[in-house]
Write a protein that holds these residues in place. Sequence first.
Motif, short mmCIF file in Angstrom:
data_model
loop_
_atom_site.label_atom_id
_atom_site.label_comp_id
_atom_site.label_asym_id
_atom_site.label_seq_id
_atom_site.Cartn_x
_atom_site.Cartn_y
_atom_site.Cartn_z
N SER A 169 34.49 46.16 -4.33
CA SER A 169 33.81 45.42 -3.27
C SER A 169 34.79 44.37 -2.73
O SER A 169 35.79 44.06 -3.37
CB SER A 169 32.52 44.79 -3.80
OG SER A 169 32.77 44.12 -4.99
N PRO A 170 34.51 43.82 -1.55
CA PRO A 170 35.43 42.82 -0.98
C PRO A 170 35.54 41.63 -1.93
O PRO A 170 34.54 41.16 -2.45
CB PRO A 170 34.75 42.41 0.33
CG PRO A 170 33.74 43.45 0.62
CD PRO A 170 33.33 44.05 -0.69
N GLY A 171 36.75 41.18 -2.14
CA GLY A 171 36.95 39.98 -2.94
C GLY A 171 36.98 40.19 -4.44
O GLY A 171 37.13 39.23 -5.21
N ALA A 172 36.84 41.44 -4.91
CA ALA A 172 36.85 41.69 -6.35
C ALA A 172 38.22 41.43 -6.95
O ALA A 172 38.36 41.16 -8.15
CB ALA A 172 36.42 43.13 -6.63
N GLY A 173 39.25 41.51 -6.08
CA GLY A 173 40.60 41.22 -6.56
C GLY A 173 41.53 42.42 -6.47
O GLY A 173 42.52 42.48 -7.20
N LYS A 174 41.26 43.36 -5.60
CA LYS A 174 42.12 44.54 -5.44
C LYS A 174 43.57 44.13 -5.17
O LYS A 174 44.49 44.56 -5.83
CB LYS A 174 41.65 45.42 -4.27
CG LYS A 174 40.33 46.10 -4.48
CD LYS A 174 39.92 46.92 -3.26
CE LYS A 174 39.63 46.08 -2.01
NZ LYS A 174 38.55 45.11 -2.16
N THR A 175 43.74 43.29 -4.15
CA THR A 175 45.10 42.92 -3.75
C THR A 175 45.80 42.15 -4.86
O THR A 175 46.95 42.44 -5.21
CB THR A 175 45.07 42.07 -2.45
OG1 THR A 175 44.34 42.80 -1.46
CG2 THR A 175 46.46 41.80 -1.94
#
Lengths: 223, 119
Positions: free
Chosen positions: A40-46
């Motif tokens: 989900s957005p902001g989960a920390g993928k990057t």
Amino acid sequence: MTSTRIPVVEKILDANDQVAQQNRAWFDRHRTFAINVMASPGAGKTTFILKTLELLSAKYRMAVIEGDTAPVTIDSDKVSALGLPVVQINTGGDCHLDAVMLHAGLQSLPLEGIDVVFIENVGNLICPAAFKLGSHRNLLVASTPEGDDKPYKYPNMYRGIDVLIINKMDLMPYLDFNMAYFQQGVEILNPGLRTFPVSAKTGEGMSAWINWLDEVIQQHRQQ
Amino acid sequence: MHELAVTESVLEIALRHANQVNAERVTDIFLVIGRLSSIVDDSVQFYWNMIAENTICQNANLHFKRVPARLRCVDCQMEFEVQDSLSPCPRCNSFHLDVIGGEEFYVESIIVEKEGAAI
Ligand SMILES: Nc1nc2c(ncn2[C@@H]2O[C@H](COP(=O)(O)OP(=O)(O)O)[C@@H](O)[C@H]2O)c(=O)[nH]1
Ligand SMILES: [Mg+2]
Ligand SMILES: [Zn+2]
């Protein structure tokens, strides 16, 4: 005029899956190991991808494909800053990458000499689960602030992954995240799933993930 | 949401199968969608009305057969269905479950009209 029922029984996403197979063949031809990173957005993928790049850069040559809904290069710029190849795919508002978009994006990423490519999918727990890309592994970054009920609410996502990262473990003391409840849901949907609790921020837990990934890449190359 | 992509794919499949039998018109399309396959909401019908226009699928009715997730309790063998979020075994409360159905996502059949004799 006659009316006739014609049996079809054709998977709706078959066309996507066929292009995904072409992508896979393309990766294989270049001996590149591809990982589809969903969350989900902001989960920390990057943050997680950057940390992984940092920890593996001595051993492998890596590249990143950034899926974004808008032409904002915030994530891509962070990869470029490491001196690694990065390609951004704008989905034009679409909530996921599909195999055709990836196919197009791969045209501008020379894979010669690239050992590993991370594909950062669009932040979303629903749509990316349905569209295969042709990656060798599908990875989900869950994060503790999202809550422990996500496997129960997004079963399709948890069904379709090969490895699970539970990120932001450093925040556990401040949350009411019930790890046993979370893992119970995961176990129903995907028994025996490889799971790594980490903090991409502090680096906690990252070495277990890196060792596992290194092993998987080595095994893949021997095939 | 990925409903537009899904709708385009359904149209492509329906047109291809209809053309194979030289159909003049597609009147009905039957879709089977499992709870664990992909979430598809009513906007498919909305997109359908837009993209099927000026094709032989124009005005075709979409029929959704929604298949619930089917689970089997590993502890007591009870088989049961869940429509929304996952829930424990209704008999023994166990969370030790196997998924045995609900991953379908396909075009099952279409109804076409054709001039003259039956196909
Ligand atoms: N506390 C904490 N914050 C994190 C961690 N990983 C990522 N973040 C933060 O979470 C926010 C979103 O991270 P980002 O990597 O951009 O998420 P993305 O949208 O999934 O790519 C940023 O402010 C990160 O610094 C972690 O392990 N712990
Ligand atoms: Mg990101
Ligand atoms: Zn039971």
